[in-house]
Design a protein around this motif. Structure first.
Motif, short mmCIF file in Angstrom:
data_model
loop_
_atom_site.label_atom_id
_atom_site.label_comp_id
_atom_site.label_asym_id
_atom_site.label_seq_id
_atom_site.Cartn_x
_atom_site.Cartn_y
_atom_site.Cartn_z
N UNK A 229 0.77 -1.33 0.12
CA UNK A 229 -0.02 -0.05 0.12
C UNK A 229 0.95 1.30 -0.09
N UNK A 230 2.15 1.33 0.69
CA UNK A 230 2.64 2.55 0.94
C UNK A 230 3.61 2.75 -0.29
N UNK A 268 -7.34 -0.69 8.73
CA UNK A 268 -6.83 0.29 9.68
C UNK A 268 -5.51 0.62 9.51
N UNK A 269 -4.68 -0.36 9.76
CA UNK A 269 -3.43 -0.32 9.76
C UNK A 269 -2.80 0.73 8.56
N UNK A 270 -3.60 0.54 7.35
CA UNK A 270 -3.06 1.42 6.13
C UNK A 270 -3.67 2.84 6.40
N UNK A 271 -4.67 3.01 7.18
CA UNK A 271 -5.11 4.64 7.45
C UNK A 271 -4.06 4.96 8.21
N UNK A 272 -3.46 4.35 9.17
CA UNK A 272 -2.67 4.85 10.14
C UNK A 272 -1.15 5.06 9.48
N UNK A 273 -0.79 4.08 8.84
CA UNK A 273 0.63 4.31 8.09
C UNK A 273 0.45 5.18 6.95
N UNK A 274 -0.69 5.45 6.37
CA UNK A 274 -0.64 6.78 5.53
C UNK A 274 -0.56 8.09 6.19
#
Length: 368
Positions: A229-230, A268-274
């Motif tokens: 994702x990142x 949820x982790x993707x939202x935080x990582x963004x």
């Protein structure tokens, strides 16, 4: 209404999470915030939400757009009729499509119709002028965030993070008195926030959200998906930059073979990582992150943010603010700025070629 005087403005927001309409009053002269007033919320019905969802990604004249606009106008008129004492309205409308590089930006809802229904001046179409000057048209709350930072007595840089369907941040230096001056604000969309989580919950469980992050708390994050994702090109772009709600639509496909708790935890982790990825693009480290929007109620997301970010992460209530109404209040503030001929965005917040005052004013033929 005299330009430059403090006015009671009634602002609205219907966000990309498609949950409903927020409305809030503030008294402001477009520079300072003098008082916060009453607030209210009107949820969309299931049928209304389905109409709006069916029109996402569509432009004026395309199928379903007129029906979506009618939903938006009706819901706003019903909610705003409950208020008294407003001098003017800041009406954001409902974003259906956002593509500033090519087609522009589309917020459904006609401010002129609301002006007639309410008998009040309505400021609306806040984003088009910014896009016309080469800007992203988003985010538009940064100047309000700057006023809030000064109101709350912040002395060092602070970040306001809004977790709606899409996440956005404003880095504010409150020592600079005017928000459109160089160095006062840096703003951009961080990436998807609640939208993929909510869409997944609706598709798999028929629910509108992962309440308080309870399901994500039971799952295991797929770190490989987060790393992939990142690598999206968006995270390499230099701000200002903005997103459409559906720009990361493939994210749902990436978790389709995972168990439901693991999929929700990973989204949820993707939202935080963004959000964490965006920290490298701030001019200097902030002393705190103040979180507004529905995502701050997601305890798992808030914990993930606290684990990833190098400074305290707090809901905006810790600073005495209302995190559910911050965006509605922002459009009340911006409405007064438009009325007074003040800029509502600038190169550092949206990438527009110069500071620009967005929005048009519709006045009723028969005032209330």
């Amino acid at each position: 209404m005299m330009k430059g005087q403090a006015l009671w403005a009634l602002g609205t927001m219907s966000g990309t999470s498609l949950d409903g309409v927020d409305a809030a009053m503030i008294r402001t002269d477009g520079h300072e915030i003098f008082e916060f007033g009453t607030t209210a919320y009107r949820p969309y019905t299931d049928a209304e939400r389905a109409t709006l969802r069916a029109a996402l990604g569509r432009w004026p004249g395309e199928p379903g757009v007129a029906e979506a606009a009618e939903v938006v106008e009706t819901a706003h008129a019903e909610l705003l009729a409950r208020f008294t004492g407003a001098d003017l309205v800041g009406f954001h409308g409902q974003t259906l499509a956002h593509d500033p590089a090519r087609r522009g930006t589309h917020q459904a809802g006609e401010g002129a119709l609301l002006a007639e229904a309410l008998g009040l001046p309505v400021v609306w179409d806040f984003r088009s002028a910014d896009v016309g000057l080469g800007g992203q048209g988003a985010p538009l709350a940064p100047f309000f965030h700057h006023a809030l930072a000064r109101l709350t007595g912040a002395e060092r840089p602070v970040v306001f993070l809004n977790l709606g369907g899409v996440g956005n941040v404003t880095w504010v230096d409150p020592s600079i008195p005017d928000p459109d001056k160089p160095g006062a604000c840096v703003a951009f969309d961080t990436g998807p926030a609640n939208a993929p989580i909510n869409d997944y919950m609706r598709l798999r469980l028929g629910k509108e959200r992962d309440e308080a992050g309870a399901l994500a708390a039971k799952g295991r994050v797929d770190a490989r998906i987060v790393r992939t994702f990142l690598t999206h090109p968006y995270f390499l772009k230099v701000p200002p930059k903005s997103l459409d709600r559906n720009d990361f639509h493939t994210l749902l496909k990436s978790v389709r073979t995972r168990t439901i708790p693991n999929a929700v935890a990973t989204l949820t982790a993707c939202a935080a990582a963004a959000v964490a990825a965006g920290f490298s693009q701030f001019p200097s480290p902030p002393e705190a992150v103040l979180v507004s929007g529905g995502g701050r109620h997601n305890r798992t997301l808030m914990k993930m943010l606290a684990d990833r970010l190098p400074c305290p992460v707090k809901p905006v209530e810790a600073a005495g603010l209302n995190g559910d109404m911050l965006e509605a209040q922002a459009f009340a503030y911006l409405a007064v700025r438009v009325l007074n001929g003040l800029p509502t965005s600038c190169p550092e917040t949206t990438g527009a070629r110069m500071a620009v005052g967005g929005g048009q004013v519709s006045r009723p033929t028969v005032p209330a």
